[in-house]
Design an enzyme around this catalytic site. Sequence first.
Site, PDB file in Angstrom:
ATOM      1  N   THR A 119       0.884  -1.182   0.043  1.00 16.96           N
ATOM      2  CA  THR A 119      -0.003  -0.047  -0.149  1.00 16.96           C
ATOM      3  C   THR A 119       0.813   1.360   0.053  1.00 16.96           C
ATOM      4  O   THR A 119       2.023   1.199   0.461  1.00 16.96           O
ATOM      5  CB  THR A 119      -0.800  -0.065   1.187  1.00 16.96           C
ATOM      6  OG1 THR A 119      -1.625   1.375   1.467  1.00 16.96           O
ATOM      7  CG2 THR A 119      -0.042  -0.314   2.489  1.00 16.96           C
ATOM      8  N   ASP A 120       0.572   2.330  -0.494  1.00 18.10           N
ATOM      9  CA  ASP A 120       0.956   3.467  -0.379  1.00 18.10           C
ATOM     10  C   ASP A 120       1.171   4.095   0.916  1.00 18.10           C
ATOM     11  O   ASP A 120       1.965   4.907   1.236  1.00 18.10           O
ATOM     12  CB  ASP A 120       0.346   4.616  -1.383  1.00 18.10           C
ATOM     13  CG  ASP A 120      -1.178   4.840  -0.688  1.00 18.10           C
ATOM     14  OD1 ASP A 120      -1.743   4.137   0.024  1.00 18.10           O
ATOM     15  OD2 ASP A 120      -1.940   5.846  -1.809  1.00 18.10           O
ATOM     16  N   GLU A 121       0.481   3.513   2.058  1.00 18.66           N
ATOM     17  CA  GLU A 121       0.379   4.116   3.186  1.00 18.66           C
ATOM     18  C   GLU A 121       1.702   3.785   3.864  1.00 18.66           C
ATOM     19  O   GLU A 121       1.995   4.391   5.034  1.00 18.66           O
ATOM     20  CB  GLU A 121      -0.574   3.518   4.206  1.00 18.66           C
ATOM     21  CG  GLU A 121      -2.172   4.092   3.450  1.00 18.66           C
ATOM     22  CD  GLU A 121      -3.118   3.574   4.586  1.00 18.66           C
ATOM     23  OE1 GLU A 121      -2.917   3.691   6.015  1.00 18.66           O
ATOM     24  OE2 GLU A 121      -4.529   3.775   4.055  1.00 18.66           O
ATOM     25  N   TYR A 143      -1.933   0.034  11.034  1.00 15.13           N
ATOM     26  CA  TYR A 143      -2.047  -1.019   9.856  1.00 15.13           C
ATOM     27  C   TYR A 143      -0.829  -0.687   9.046  1.00 15.13           C
ATOM     28  O   TYR A 143      -0.327  -1.716   8.561  1.00 15.13           O
ATOM     29  CB  TYR A 143      -3.307  -0.449   9.282  1.00 15.13           C
ATOM     30  CG  TYR A 143      -3.393  -0.664   7.633  1.00 15.13           C
ATOM     31  CD1 TYR A 143      -3.492  -2.173   7.297  1.00 15.13           C
ATOM     32  CD2 TYR A 143      -3.118   0.248   6.714  1.00 15.13           C
ATOM     33  CE1 TYR A 143      -3.725  -2.290   5.863  1.00 15.13           C
ATOM     34  CE2 TYR A 143      -3.133  -0.070   5.498  1.00 15.13           C
ATOM     35  CZ  TYR A 143      -3.432  -1.479   4.885  1.00 15.13           C
ATOM     36  OH  TYR A 143      -3.412  -1.621   3.658  1.00 15.13           O
ATOM     37  N   LYS A 147       2.161  -3.507   7.462  1.00 18.24           N
ATOM     38  CA  LYS A 147       2.285  -3.471   6.158  1.00 18.24           C
ATOM     39  C   LYS A 147       3.764  -3.127   5.786  1.00 18.24           C
ATOM     40  O   LYS A 147       4.210  -3.839   4.888  1.00 18.24           O
ATOM     41  CB  LYS A 147       1.442  -2.666   5.209  1.00 18.24           C
ATOM     42  CG  LYS A 147      -0.101  -2.996   5.355  1.00 18.24           C
ATOM     43  CD  LYS A 147      -0.607  -4.130   4.766  1.00 18.24           C
ATOM     44  CE  LYS A 147      -0.525  -4.376   3.322  1.00 18.24           C
ATOM     45  NZ  LYS A 147      -0.810  -5.741   2.855  1.00 18.24           N
TER      46      LYS A 147
HETATM   47  P1  NAD Z   1     -10.219  -6.815   2.229  1.00 15.18           P
HETATM   48  O1  NAD Z   1     -10.345  -6.613   3.916  1.00 15.18           O
HETATM   49  O2  NAD Z   1     -11.411  -6.666   1.543  1.00 15.18           O
HETATM   50  O3  NAD Z   1      -9.827  -8.407   2.059  1.00 15.18           O
HETATM   51  C1  NAD Z   1      -8.946  -9.007   2.866  1.00 15.18           C
HETATM   52  C2  NAD Z   1      -8.982 -10.598   2.605  1.00 15.18           C
HETATM   53  O4  NAD Z   1      -8.217 -11.184   3.443  1.00 15.18           O
HETATM   54  C3  NAD Z   1     -10.399 -11.098   2.975  1.00 15.18           C
HETATM   55  O5  NAD Z   1     -11.014 -12.038   2.137  1.00 15.18           O
HETATM   56  C4  NAD Z   1     -10.166 -11.738   4.274  1.00 15.18           C
HETATM   57  O6  NAD Z   1     -10.754 -12.900   4.745  1.00 15.18           O
HETATM   58  C5  NAD Z   1      -8.548 -12.410   4.091  1.00 15.18           C
HETATM   59  N1  NAD Z   1      -7.770 -12.296   5.203  1.00 15.18           N
HETATM   60  C6  NAD Z   1      -7.822 -11.658   6.522  1.00 15.18           C
HETATM   61  N2  NAD Z   1      -6.999 -12.255   7.102  1.00 15.18           N
HETATM   62  C7  NAD Z   1      -6.533 -13.203   6.793  1.00 15.18           C
HETATM   63  C8  NAD Z   1      -5.673 -14.309   7.322  1.00 15.18           C
HETATM   64  N3  NAD Z   1      -5.095 -14.395   8.457  1.00 15.18           N
HETATM   65  N4  NAD Z   1      -5.553 -15.373   6.504  1.00 15.18           N
HETATM   66  C9  NAD Z   1      -6.180 -15.736   5.339  1.00 15.18           C
HETATM   67  N5  NAD Z   1      -6.880 -14.689   4.816  1.00 15.18           N
HETATM   68  C10 NAD Z   1      -7.102 -13.698   5.554  1.00 15.18           C
HETATM   69  O7  NAD Z   1      -8.857  -6.336   1.859  1.00 15.18           O
HETATM   70  P2  NAD Z   1      -8.461  -5.450   0.408  1.00 15.18           P
HETATM   71  O8  NAD Z   1      -9.121  -4.091   0.375  1.00 15.18           O
HETATM   72  O9  NAD Z   1      -9.055  -6.364  -0.796  1.00 15.18           O
HETATM   73  O10 NAD Z   1      -7.000  -5.458   0.314  1.00 15.18           O
HETATM   74  C11 NAD Z   1      -6.172  -6.468   0.149  1.00 15.18           C
HETATM   75  C12 NAD Z   1      -4.901  -6.156   0.085  1.00 15.18           C
HETATM   76  O11 NAD Z   1      -4.452  -5.021  -0.598  1.00 15.18           O
HETATM   77  C13 NAD Z   1      -4.511  -5.936   1.401  1.00 15.18           C
HETATM   78  O12 NAD Z   1      -3.224  -6.759   1.673  1.00 15.18           O
HETATM   79  C14 NAD Z   1      -4.289  -4.452   1.563  1.00 15.18           C
HETATM   80  O13 NAD Z   1      -3.308  -4.047   2.462  1.00 15.18           O
HETATM   81  C15 NAD Z   1      -3.993  -4.252   0.157  1.00 15.18           C
HETATM   82  N6  NAD Z   1      -4.348  -2.754  -0.372  1.00 15.18           N
HETATM   83  C16 NAD Z   1      -5.555  -2.298  -0.159  1.00 15.18           C
HETATM   84  C17 NAD Z   1      -5.840  -1.218  -0.806  1.00 15.18           C
HETATM   85  C18 NAD Z   1      -7.329  -0.525  -0.473  1.00 15.18           C
HETATM   86  O14 NAD Z   1      -7.545   0.673  -0.826  1.00 15.18           O
HETATM   87  N7  NAD Z   1      -8.199  -1.074  -0.264  1.00 15.18           N
HETATM   88  C19 NAD Z   1      -4.883  -0.202  -1.470  1.00 15.18           C
HETATM   89  C20 NAD Z   1      -3.729  -0.894  -1.457  1.00 15.18           C
HETATM   90  C21 NAD Z   1      -3.287  -2.006  -0.870  1.00 15.18           C
HETATM   91  O1  DAU Z   2      -4.206   4.065   0.588  1.00 16.97           O
HETATM   92  C1  DAU Z   2      -4.507   2.753   0.537  1.00 16.97           C
HETATM   93  C2  DAU Z   2      -5.126   2.435   1.639  1.00 16.97           C
HETATM   94  O2  DAU Z   2      -6.482   2.910   1.477  1.00 16.97           O
HETATM   95  C3  DAU Z   2      -5.286   0.896   2.143  1.00 16.97           C
HETATM   96  O3  DAU Z   2      -3.842   0.300   2.371  1.00 16.97           O
HETATM   97  C4  DAU Z   2      -6.072   0.416   2.957  1.00 16.97           C
HETATM   98  O4  DAU Z   2      -6.136  -0.816   3.062  1.00 16.97           O
HETATM   99  C5  DAU Z   2      -7.434   1.070   2.947  1.00 16.97           C
HETATM  100  O5  DAU Z   2      -8.182   0.957   3.707  1.00 16.97           O
HETATM  101  C6  DAU Z   2      -7.304   2.697   2.607  1.00 16.97           C
HETATM  102  O6  DAU Z   2      -7.072   3.061   3.621  1.00 16.97           O
HETATM  103  P1  DAU Z   2      -7.582   4.839   4.001  1.00 16.97           P
HETATM  104  O7  DAU Z   2      -7.556   4.984   5.642  1.00 16.97           O
HETATM  105  O8  DAU Z   2      -7.193   5.907   3.244  1.00 16.97           O
HETATM  106  O9  DAU Z   2      -9.111   4.392   3.729  1.00 16.97           O
HETATM  107  P2  DAU Z   2     -10.553   4.787   4.366  1.00 16.97           P
HETATM  108  O10 DAU Z   2     -11.560   4.590   3.296  1.00 16.97           O
HETATM  109  O11 DAU Z   2     -10.553   4.061   5.642  1.00 16.97           O
HETATM  110  O12 DAU Z   2     -10.737   6.316   4.204  1.00 16.97           O
HETATM  111  C7  DAU Z   2     -10.375   7.230   3.389  1.00 16.97           C
HETATM  112  C8  DAU Z   2     -10.498   8.757   3.672  1.00 16.97           C
HETATM  113  O13 DAU Z   2     -11.606   9.024   4.105  1.00 16.97           O
HETATM  114  C9  DAU Z   2      -9.541   8.863   5.159  1.00 16.97           C
HETATM  115  O14 DAU Z   2      -8.907  10.136   4.635  1.00 16.97           O
HETATM  116  C10 DAU Z   2     -10.486   8.834   6.055  1.00 16.97           C
HETATM  117  C11 DAU Z   2     -11.557   9.313   5.408  1.00 16.97           C
HETATM  118  N1  DAU Z   2     -12.963   8.712   6.340  1.00 16.97           N
HETATM  119  C12 DAU Z   2     -13.064   7.417   6.347  1.00 16.97           C
HETATM  120  C13 DAU Z   2     -14.231   6.675   6.733  1.00 16.97           C
HETATM  121  C14 DAU Z   2     -14.424   5.494   6.807  1.00 16.97           C
HETATM  122  C15 DAU Z   2     -13.801   9.557   6.537  1.00 16.97           C
HETATM  123  O15 DAU Z   2     -13.771  10.959   6.420  1.00 16.97           O
HETATM  124  N2  DAU Z   2     -14.966   8.964   7.138  1.00 16.97           N
HETATM  125  C16 DAU Z   2     -15.136   7.885   7.439  1.00 16.97           C
HETATM  126  O16 DAU Z   2     -16.221   7.257   7.799  1.00 16.97           O
END
Ligand code: NAD
Ligand code: DAU
Length: 331
Positions: A119-121, A143, A147
């Site tokens: 992730t970019d985080e 988190y 990562k």
């Molecule tokens: P998500 O929360 O939708 O899905 C996570 C999946 O992992 C689920 O299916 C869950 O059941 C499974 N899981 C959790 N713990 C587990 C374990 N211990 N063993 C096996 N399976 C397990 O997540 P997502 O948003 O699809 O993110 C997927 C990946 O991409 C993550 O590694 C996250 O850090 C990364 N990522 C997410 C974003 C985003 O914006 N959502 C951006 C960049 C990177």
């Molecule tokens: O940047 C990549 C990441 O993006 C991933 O690695 C993470 O898994 C994913 O959860 C996401 O993280 P963020 O914290 O950026 O996403 P989130 O959707 O939780 O929040 C996006 C922005 O919106 C953040 O600035 C917080 C704000 N927010 C979020 C929620 C849930 C609100 O203002 N209100 C809310 O209720």
Amino acid sequence: MRLLVCGGAGFIGSTFVRLRVRDHGDQVTVLDKLTYAGRRENLQEVESEIRFVQGAIEDPLAVADAVAGCDAIVNFAAETHVDRSIADPEGFIVTNMQGTHVLLEAARERGLRYLQVSTDEVYGSIEDGSFTESSPLEPSSPYSATKTGADLLVSSYFHTYALETLICRGSNNYGPHQYPEKLIPLMILNALAGDRLPVYGDGGNVRNWLFVEDFARGIGDTLLRGAPGEVYNCGGPDECDNLTVVRRIIELTGADPGLVEFVTDRPGHDRRYSLSSEKLRALGWRAQVRFDAGLARTVQWYRENEWWWGAIRSGAYREYYERHYGRALKA
Ligand code: NAD
Ligand code: DAU
């Protein structure tokens, strides 16, 4: 290819599995613990073409069973929600760090290519400009710290054991099948229900939005064409502050603009994320979906797929919502 996709029942993992099975004819085994965020329904379109193993990545026996016959491991499995990591970090350490270690050992024993979805985080917040792959790692939340730890462990397996590792770091994803704890699906479903729209702080935090299918393609390109030991950023084509995102969702759903409510900010809230994806572009990748079009598609998908989110909103999610936001979700 014969892929073990860990976390393949989640939002991004299931999008990647559908893409690889349908468009590339890969043989896929999914290993997923099915936490609150993982759902078999996300894989229903390819159910008959994949092997599914329910298990945790931190369990070496489950991993050994799932990995049999595979050429590469792609790891999406993680605890992913920043707010949950602030409330209770422990599970993030187990899954995101220990789990990654177990998978790396499985890859090392068998000589498999290993791709870590990151992730970019891990870079922290940036006021101006964009992060490159050589920017310092400065995670802010539990988190993002887990990562980052996982990424460093992955790189150490390349340097120490010459394991063929790759890391692909994505920016904020959005699209169909995203669990409604995250900003965009939460706001869409609340707007459709006429519920309050809780914006943290002043709503001026900026995210670099990436449509989920673009990230899935970027991960595939990294896996097939990336150089071992390298990191590739995969950023979205558009940046947008949170309040503007919420206002666009109000327009698309026809909700009342008065539903916006500014609530207490997230502790340690990163102000802005922005990724340079030049290195991945050199492998031929391009983002294909602009934010306005992708957001409209996403709103439409949630409108048409209440069967998918209705069960979530009436289950344990309600308790989470009440605990986190201090108020009940509208029925
Ligand atoms: P998500 O929360 O939708 O899905 C996570 C999946 O992992 C689920 O299916 C869950 O059941 C499974 N899981 C959790 N713990 C587990 C374990 N211990 N063993 C096996 N399976 C397990 O997540 P997502 O948003 O699809 O993110 C997927 C990946 O991409 C993550 O590694 C996250 O850090 C990364 N990522 C997410 C974003 C985003 O914006 N959502 C951006 C960049 C990177
Ligand atoms: O940047 C990549 C990441 O993006 C991933 O690695 C993470 O898994 C994913 O959860 C996401 O993280 P963020 O914290 O950026 O996403 P989130 O959707 O939780 O929040 C996006 C922005 O919106 C953040 O600035 C917080 C704000 N927010 C979020 C929620 C849930 C609100 O203002 N209100 C809310 O209720």
